[in-house]
Design an enzyme around this catalytic site. Sequence first.
Site, PDB file in Angstrom:
ATOM      1  N   ILE A 166      38.865  40.363  40.130  1.00  0.00           N
ATOM      2  CA  ILE A 166      40.225  40.859  39.953  1.00  0.00           C
ATOM      3  C   ILE A 166      40.246  42.385  39.926  1.00  0.00           C
ATOM      4  CG2 ILE A 166      42.176  40.976  38.355  1.00  0.00           C
ATOM      5  CD1 ILE A 166      41.519  38.146  37.493  1.00  0.00           C
ATOM      6  N   ASP A 182      32.675  50.199  36.031  1.00  0.00           N
ATOM      7  CA  ASP A 182      32.121  48.857  35.830  1.00  0.00           C
ATOM      8  C   ASP A 182      30.802  48.989  35.086  1.00  0.00           C
ATOM      9  OD1 ASP A 182      32.853  45.972  37.318  1.00  0.00           O
ATOM     10  OD2 ASP A 182      30.808  46.113  36.559  1.00  0.00           O
ATOM     11  N   ASN A 238      41.150  46.031  32.640  1.00  0.00           N
ATOM     12  CA  ASN A 238      40.837  44.758  33.272  1.00  0.00           C
ATOM     13  C   ASN A 238      39.600  44.075  32.684  1.00  0.00           C
ATOM     14  OD1 ASN A 238      40.699  42.719  35.547  1.00  0.00           O
ATOM     15  ND2 ASN A 238      38.817  43.857  35.927  1.00  0.00           N
ATOM     16  N   SER A 248      45.854  36.920  30.493  1.00  0.00           N
ATOM     17  CA  SER A 248      45.548  35.590  31.019  1.00  0.00           C
ATOM     18  C   SER A 248      46.677  34.682  30.565  1.00  0.00           C
ATOM     19  CB  SER A 248      44.224  35.071  30.452  1.00  0.00           C
ATOM     20  OG  SER A 248      44.070  33.677  30.692  1.00  0.00           O
ATOM     21  N   TYR A 273      38.266  33.101  23.586  1.00  0.00           N
ATOM     22  CA  TYR A 273      38.966  33.732  24.708  1.00  0.00           C
ATOM     23  C   TYR A 273      40.466  33.779  24.433  1.00  0.00           C
ATOM     24  CZ  TYR A 273      40.244  34.665  29.595  1.00  0.00           C
ATOM     25  OH  TYR A 273      40.733  35.209  30.754  1.00  0.00           O
ATOM     26  N   LYS A 283      42.906  37.107  23.987  1.00  0.00           N
ATOM     27  CA  LYS A 283      43.995  37.386  24.917  1.00  0.00           C
ATOM     28  C   LYS A 283      45.355  37.418  24.215  1.00  0.00           C
ATOM     29  CE  LYS A 283      41.470  37.995  28.536  1.00  0.00           C
ATOM     30  NZ  LYS A 283      41.394  39.339  29.165  1.00  0.00           N
ATOM     31  N   VAL A 340      42.362  32.045  38.772  1.00  0.00           N
ATOM     32  CA  VAL A 340      42.066  32.897  39.924  1.00  0.00           C
ATOM     33  C   VAL A 340      40.832  32.377  40.648  1.00  0.00           C
ATOM     34  CG1 VAL A 340      41.537  35.239  40.690  1.00  0.00           C
ATOM     35  CG2 VAL A 340      43.076  34.871  38.755  1.00  0.00           C
TER      36      VAL A 340
END
Length: 245
Positions: free
Chosen positions: A16, A35, A74, A125, A138, A142, A171
């Site tokens: 993404i 990154d 991200n 998400s 997770y 989020k 995704v």
Amino acid sequence: MLEGKRIVVTGAGAGIGAAIAAAARRYGAVVFGADIDPDTAVDGHYNVADEADVARLFEAAAAKMGGIDGLVNNVGIAGPTGGVEDLDPAAFDHCVRVNVGSTFRCTAAAVPLLGEGGSIVNIVSTAGIFGYPLRSPYAASKWAVVGLTKTWAMELGGRRIRVNAVCPGTVEGPRMEGVIEREATATGASPAAIKAGYTAQVSMRTLVTGTDIGEACAWLLSDAARYVSGQVLSVDGNTETLRTV
């Protein structure tokens, strides 16, 4: 749409993040991609869960681009899969530290560099707006980022800095294939059944692509969305549930 905008994208080396960076460049932005993976072709390699690395990232980005107009948070990890009684507390804490902590640290570093009209986009998400069985670390992380998005939009609105969240659905790509494999192991279902469940839980019966997410981010970063702030935009074909089995 983004001509002259200077954008930082974290986790830009693949998936993404790479699609978001590509979309921003396609619309005319100058992008500083970061990154943690040293094998990725980005502008710099940093661990955004580490405060010192975050400081180095934004110093380098501002120096290279001459300033910053936008940030896309991200970076995120999937975290462990399992029922609440089976989860490793250390793995839970690590997931929250990376997903929530990196968003906080990068935003705190970016805000002093953003002028009027600045834009921050947090990649969340659909797990940030639904319960997500077997993925509580997770989901917790989020939902927390949605709360930060709403809070920062209020804090920064007087400075005309906008803060929004994009919630990708399922995704396509290697990361999701790994999630499916782990969920299959945890539930005893086949990977094919889990993947079919992810498709069936969406009204449009589809997965989405990184390009879809990149297009949404480009709009939110642009002046076309100059009065859009504090919003949570799902790009997912309309998720109805995250219960796959």
